[in-house]
Every structure is written in C-alpha cells, then in structure tokens.
Write an enzyme that holds these catalytic residues in place. Structure first.
Site, mmCIF file in Angstrom:
data_model
loop_
_atom_site.group_PDB
_atom_site.id
_atom_site.type_symbol
_atom_site.label_atom_id
_atom_site.label_comp_id
_atom_site.label_asym_id
_atom_site.label_seq_id
_atom_site.Cartn_x
_atom_site.Cartn_y
_atom_site.Cartn_z
ATOM 1 N N GLY A 1 2.856 2.050 10.769
ATOM 2 C CA GLY A 1 3.847 3.119 10.624
ATOM 3 C C GLY A 1 4.576 3.460 11.911
ATOM 4 O O GLY A 1 5.248 4.487 11.992
ATOM 5 N N GLU B 1 -6.740 4.582 7.799
ATOM 6 C CA GLU B 1 -6.525 5.997 7.478
ATOM 7 C C GLU B 1 -7.742 6.585 6.767
ATOM 8 O O GLU B 1 -8.077 7.757 6.945
ATOM 9 C CB GLU B 1 -5.242 6.149 6.636
ATOM 10 N N GLU C 1 -5.137 -5.135 10.410
ATOM 11 C CA GLU C 1 -4.115 -4.123 10.678
ATOM 12 C C GLU C 1 -4.409 -3.426 12.007
ATOM 13 O O GLU C 1 -5.253 -2.518 12.053
ATOM 14 C CB GLU C 1 -4.099 -3.076 9.570
ATOM 15 N N ASN D 1 0.879 -1.171 0.000
ATOM 16 C CA ASN D 1 0.000 0.000 0.000
ATOM 17 C C ASN D 1 0.915 1.219 0.000
ATOM 18 O O ASN D 1 1.517 1.532 1.023
ATOM 19 C CB ASN D 1 -0.888 -0.032 1.246
ATOM 20 N N TRP D 2 1.002 1.865 -1.152
ATOM 21 C CA TRP D 2 1.934 2.998 -1.273
ATOM 22 C C TRP D 2 1.419 4.268 -0.596
ATOM 23 O O TRP D 2 2.154 5.246 -0.472
ATOM 24 C CB TRP D 2 2.227 3.285 -2.742
ATOM 25 N N LYS D 3 0.151 4.286 -0.224
ATOM 26 C CA LYS D 3 -0.440 5.488 0.374
ATOM 27 C C LYS D 3 -0.141 6.683 -0.536
ATOM 28 O O LYS D 3 -0.137 6.528 -1.759
ATOM 29 C CB LYS D 3 0.084 5.670 1.803
ATOM 30 N N SER E 1 3.773 -2.419 10.104
ATOM 31 C CA SER E 1 5.232 -2.499 10.267
ATOM 32 C C SER E 1 5.819 -3.839 9.805
ATOM 33 O O SER E 1 6.768 -4.336 10.402
ATOM 34 C CB SER E 1 5.630 -2.177 11.710
ATOM 35 N N HIS F 1 -9.399 1.081 4.827
ATOM 36 C CA HIS F 1 -8.131 1.244 5.546
ATOM 37 C C HIS F 1 -8.356 2.180 6.734
ATOM 38 O O HIS F 1 -9.150 3.129 6.646
ATOM 39 C CB HIS F 1 -7.064 1.818 4.601
ATOM 40 N N GLY G 1 2.991 -1.174 4.167
ATOM 41 C CA GLY G 1 3.132 0.231 3.816
ATOM 42 C C GLY G 1 4.579 0.567 3.491
ATOM 43 O O GLY G 1 5.082 0.272 2.400
ATOM 44 N N GLY G 2 5.280 1.150 4.454
ATOM 45 C CA GLY G 2 6.639 1.667 4.261
ATOM 46 C C GLY G 2 7.586 0.735 3.516
ATOM 47 O O GLY G 2 8.273 1.160 2.574
HETATM 48 O O1 LIG Z 1 -1.074 0.675 6.779
HETATM 49 C C1 LIG Z 1 -0.332 -0.211 6.406
HETATM 50 C C2 LIG Z 1 -0.596 -0.939 5.153
HETATM 51 O O2 LIG Z 1 -1.878 -0.700 4.691
HETATM 52 C C3 LIG Z 1 0.876 -0.568 7.182
HETATM 53 O O3 LIG Z 1 1.807 0.432 7.038
HETATM 54 P P1 LIG Z 1 3.322 0.188 7.558
HETATM 55 O O4 LIG Z 1 3.771 -1.123 6.937
HETATM 56 O O5 LIG Z 1 4.089 1.362 7.058
HETATM 57 O O6 LIG Z 1 3.237 0.079 9.054
#
Ligand SMILES: O=C(CO)COP(=O)(O)O
Length: 253
Positions: free
Chosen positions: A173, A97, A167, A9-11, A213, A95, A234-235
């Site tokens: 994050g 967010e 999640e 997920n590149w956000k 993470s 998600h 994510g990251g």
């Molecule tokens: O929200 C996430 C994937 O959708 C997780 O993000 P991180 O892997 O950066 O913690």
C-alpha cells in the site's frame, strides 16, 4: 511449468453492490484462461453471494482469513468448515495486517494452514519482512523462519499444492515495489527453504506469489522472473478494469 495465480485481496473495501458489480463485469470480460488462476478475496460477508455468481466461470473466490477450528464459541469468526461447505477454493492466511492488528503469530498461522488442508482449502500463506528487518539484512532469515513455522506438520503432498505469498511489509500500500530482481531473490530463497523442508519436487511444484504495490504496469516484469508465479494484489485488484488487465498480462507473460 507452474500455473500462474493472480489473487486480489480486497481487504475491508467495497459494499455488497460494488462487489457484485465487479464480479458481473469480470465474468463478462475475463478471457477463458487455462494458464492463469484468477481469484478475488472479498470480505467474508460476500463470500456466499460471489461464490454463487462465479459457479462455472473463470473467476474464483477466496477468503481473507479464517479461524482454525470447525465450530465453537468464537464470536465474529468464520471457520474452515464453513468455507469448505461453500466450496471456497482458497484462503489467505497470515497476512501481515492480520499479524499486525489481530495478533496472528507463526503458531496461529501454522494451525490455520493445517486446518485449511484438513478442509480441502488451498492456503495462500503470507510471509514478508519489515523495513527494519530488510535494513538489518535479515530478509531471507525472517522469511525462511516464517515458512518453516507455517509448514510445521504439513506433508509434502499438501505443500505441493500450497501457495506462498511473499509480501515485504514496507511495499504494501505504499507504492514502493521491491525490484523484480530483489523479489525474485527472496522467492528463490523461499523455494530453497521448501527444498530443505521437503524435497526438490515439492520445491518445484509450490507456487510463490509476490505482493506489494503490484499493478498492471509492473506485473509483467515481476512474472518474467523465474521464481515468481503470480501476485497477491491489494489496491489494483479493486477495479474490474485493472484486475482484468492483470489477468491478461499474466496470460501472456
Ligand atoms: O497486501 C497486499 C495484498 O495482500 C498488497 O496490497 P497493495 O497491492 O495495495 O500494496
């Protein structure tokens, strides 16, 4: 055996040029893995370009969100019909967010899940508890209710093909990962909830990812757990190198 799925997920990261560089590199390096679905979900602005770069390749492209209706006066939104017309296979829905910053609720997530299936898209339905809910020992209750609401009106045949991403909000994050055992307990509870809502076959078929993470170094242990079929990352999905490493780990786990 359920097929593993690693989704990035590149956000709201990367320029178009950086996104294309990533896909070029991953196309070159990605092992032709039959065992793992490898997906990245870029900002919607890049979907068409990246989808055409990955035609006939192992890497697949997903969307990060969408509206629930086919078209209309909804400035700024992307519709399920648009994604489907581009042959985008996956869409992340609900998600945390989106729930936190864009007013998504269990009800809107449910509408989007139904719209995804109506448009041949596979939803990656995100659920997860806050730190306060975990500390109040309400994790399983919270997550089970989110699953129940997200799947209202979804048939067993559809649910078998769905993906649920567990999640925990406090692990996103932050560098804090749930222990593999704790993540597995919640993923198992999600499977039990699917069994209650549908039947054993549906519960055995549905794929459940862990997210929060995840990186190449902790993925193997997470995937060794019975109820964790993949990861939503994510990251660590932003660099081609760590993304490819995670696909390799998932292929051998
Ligand atoms: O929200 C996430 C994937 O959708 C997780 O993000 P991180 O892997 O950066 O913690």
């Amino acid at each position: 055996m359920r097929k593993r799925i690693i989704a990035g997920n590149w956000k709201m990261y990367k320029t178009m040029e950086e996104a294309k560089q990533f896909v070029t590199e991953v196309n070159e390096r990605l092992p032709q893995s039959e065992q793992v679905d490898a997906v990245v979900c870029p900002p919607s602005l890049y979907l068409a370009a990246l989808q055409s770069m990955t035609e006939g390749r192992s890497l697949q492209i997903g969307a990060q969100t969408m509206h629930d209706v086919a078209e209309g006066a909804f400035t700024g939104e992307v519709s399920p019909k648009m994604l489907s017309a581009l042959h985008i296979p996956y869409v992340i829905l609900g998600h945390s967010e989106r729930r936190q910053y864009f007013n998504e609720t269990d009800e809107t997530v449910n509408k989007k899940v139904l719209a995804a299936f109506a448009n041949q898209l596979t939803p990656i339905v995100c659920v997860g508890e806050s730190l306060a809910e975990r500390e109040a020992e309400k994790t399983v209750e919270t997550v089970a209710l989110q699953v129940q609401k997200a799947f209202e009106g979804v048939t067993a045949e559809q649910a078998k093909n769905a993906i649920i991403a567990y999640e925990p909000i406090w692990a996103i994050g932050t560098g804090k990962t749930a222990t593999a055992e704790d993540a597995n307990i919640v993923c198992e509870a999600i499977r039990v909830e699917i069994d209650h809502l549908y039947d054993e076959q549906t519960a055995a078929a549905i794929r459940i990812q862990y997210g929060g993470s995840v990186k190449p170094g902790n993925l193997g242990e997470l995937l060794s757990m019975e109820h964790i079929d993949g990861a939503l990352v994510g990251g660590a999905s932003l660099e081609a190198d760590s993304f490819v490493k995670m696909i390799e780990v998932a292929s051998h786990a």
